[in-house]
Design a protein around this motif. Sequence first.
Motif, short mmCIF file in Angstrom:
data_model
loop_
_atom_site.label_atom_id
_atom_site.label_comp_id
_atom_site.label_asym_id
_atom_site.label_seq_id
_atom_site.Cartn_x
_atom_site.Cartn_y
_atom_site.Cartn_z
N MET A 122 0.84 -1.19 0.00
CA MET A 122 0.00 0.00 0.00
C MET A 122 0.89 1.25 0.00
O MET A 122 1.83 1.36 0.77
CB MET A 122 -0.90 -0.02 1.23
N SER A 123 0.58 2.18 -0.85
CA SER A 123 1.37 3.41 -0.96
C SER A 123 1.15 4.31 0.24
O SER A 123 0.06 4.37 0.81
CB SER A 123 0.98 4.16 -2.23
N GLN A 124 2.20 5.01 0.62
CA GLN A 124 2.12 6.01 1.67
C GLN A 124 2.52 7.35 1.06
O GLN A 124 3.35 7.41 0.16
CB GLN A 124 3.04 5.65 2.83
N TYR A 125 1.91 8.41 1.59
CA TYR A 125 2.12 9.73 1.03
C TYR A 125 2.51 10.72 2.11
O TYR A 125 2.15 10.59 3.27
CB TYR A 125 0.84 10.22 0.33
N ARG A 126 3.27 11.73 1.67
CA ARG A 126 3.67 12.83 2.53
C ARG A 126 3.45 14.13 1.77
O ARG A 126 3.48 14.16 0.54
CB ARG A 126 5.14 12.70 2.93
N ALA A 127 3.24 15.19 2.50
CA ALA A 127 3.13 16.52 1.91
C ALA A 127 4.43 17.27 2.17
O ALA A 127 4.98 17.20 3.27
CB ALA A 127 1.96 17.29 2.51
N VAL A 128 4.89 17.98 1.17
CA VAL A 128 6.03 18.89 1.28
C VAL A 128 5.47 20.28 1.03
O VAL A 128 4.79 20.49 0.02
CB VAL A 128 7.13 18.56 0.23
N PHE A 129 5.73 21.23 1.91
CA PHE A 129 5.05 22.52 1.82
C PHE A 129 5.80 23.60 2.58
O PHE A 129 6.69 23.32 3.38
CB PHE A 129 3.63 22.41 2.37
N ASP A 130 5.39 24.83 2.33
CA ASP A 130 5.82 25.98 3.13
C ASP A 130 4.64 26.34 4.04
O ASP A 130 3.48 26.08 3.69
CB ASP A 130 6.15 27.18 2.23
N ALA A 131 4.93 26.91 5.19
CA ALA A 131 3.86 27.24 6.14
C ALA A 131 4.15 28.56 6.84
O ALA A 131 5.30 28.93 7.05
CB ALA A 131 3.71 26.14 7.18
N ILE A 132 3.05 29.23 7.19
CA ILE A 132 3.10 30.43 8.01
C ILE A 132 2.09 30.25 9.14
O ILE A 132 0.92 29.98 8.88
CB ILE A 132 2.77 31.70 7.20
N VAL A 133 2.55 30.40 10.37
CA VAL A 133 1.69 30.28 11.54
C VAL A 133 1.68 31.63 12.26
O VAL A 133 2.73 32.25 12.45
CB VAL A 133 2.21 29.19 12.50
N THR A 134 0.50 32.06 12.64
CA THR A 134 0.32 33.26 13.45
C THR A 134 -0.22 32.82 14.80
O THR A 134 -1.18 32.05 14.86
CB THR A 134 -0.67 34.24 12.78
N PHE A 135 0.39 33.32 15.87
CA PHE A 135 -0.03 32.97 17.21
C PHE A 135 -0.96 34.04 17.78
O PHE A 135 -0.81 35.23 17.49
CB PHE A 135 1.18 32.79 18.12
N SER A 136 -1.88 33.61 18.63
CA SER A 136 -2.86 34.54 19.21
C SER A 136 -2.23 35.47 20.24
O SER A 136 -2.81 36.50 20.58
CB SER A 136 -4.02 33.76 19.84
N ASN A 137 -1.05 35.13 20.74
CA ASN A 137 -0.37 35.99 21.71
C ASN A 137 0.76 36.78 21.04
O ASN A 137 1.75 37.11 21.68
CB ASN A 137 0.16 35.17 22.88
N GLU A 138 0.61 37.04 19.76
CA GLU A 138 1.57 37.76 18.92
C GLU A 138 2.67 36.81 18.46
O GLU A 138 2.83 35.71 18.95
CB GLU A 138 2.17 38.98 19.63
N GLY A 139 3.42 37.23 17.49
CA GLY A 139 4.49 36.40 16.97
C GLY A 139 4.02 35.44 15.90
O GLY A 139 2.84 35.36 15.57
N GLY A 140 4.97 34.74 15.33
CA GLY A 140 4.64 33.80 14.27
C GLY A 140 5.79 32.86 14.00
O GLY A 140 6.85 32.91 14.63
N LEU A 141 5.56 31.98 13.05
CA LEU A 141 6.52 30.96 12.69
C LEU A 141 6.41 30.71 11.20
O LEU A 141 5.30 30.71 10.66
CB LEU A 141 6.19 29.67 13.46
N GLN A 142 7.55 30.52 10.55
CA GLN A 142 7.56 30.17 9.13
C GLN A 142 8.36 28.89 8.96
O GLN A 142 9.33 28.65 9.68
CB GLN A 142 8.22 31.27 8.30
N ALA A 143 7.94 28.08 8.00
CA ALA A 143 8.67 26.84 7.68
C ALA A 143 8.74 26.71 6.17
O ALA A 143 7.80 27.08 5.46
CB ALA A 143 7.95 25.64 8.28
N GLN A 144 9.84 26.19 5.69
CA GLN A 144 10.02 25.96 4.27
C GLN A 144 10.31 24.48 4.05
O GLN A 144 11.13 23.89 4.76
CB GLN A 144 11.18 26.79 3.70
N ARG A 145 9.62 23.91 3.06
CA ARG A 145 9.82 22.52 2.63
C ARG A 145 9.66 21.52 3.79
O ARG A 145 10.34 20.52 3.88
CB ARG A 145 11.18 22.35 1.96
N PHE A 146 8.71 21.81 4.66
CA PHE A 146 8.39 20.92 5.78
C PHE A 146 7.66 19.70 5.23
O PHE A 146 7.01 19.78 4.20
CB PHE A 146 7.51 21.66 6.80
N ARG A 147 7.76 18.57 5.92
CA ARG A 147 7.08 17.34 5.48
C ARG A 147 6.25 16.76 6.61
O ARG A 147 6.70 16.72 7.76
CB ARG A 147 8.08 16.28 5.02
#
Length: 84
Positions: A1-26
Amino acid sequence: MSQYRAVFDAIVTFSNEGGLQAQRFRVDLPSAEVSDEVIAELFVTSLDLLMVESAQVSDVEIIEEPHKGTRGGPSDPRLRPSGL
């Protein structure tokens, strides 16, 4: 059975200010057909992030690759019923 993963960039915004960025995360995917919202949720869960106001993913690529054990993902041993 095949298994799959996602490769992506992401931007997270936190409710208490600040944020996080990721590139080519899986992350592991339950199937090749998932929405960006599901991928963003898997990303946030995999990092155990708290106080997330929003998470957006972009440049998503679905690849066939064995699962690596993403926290909260389809191969997370913590989510398997005991005795299996």
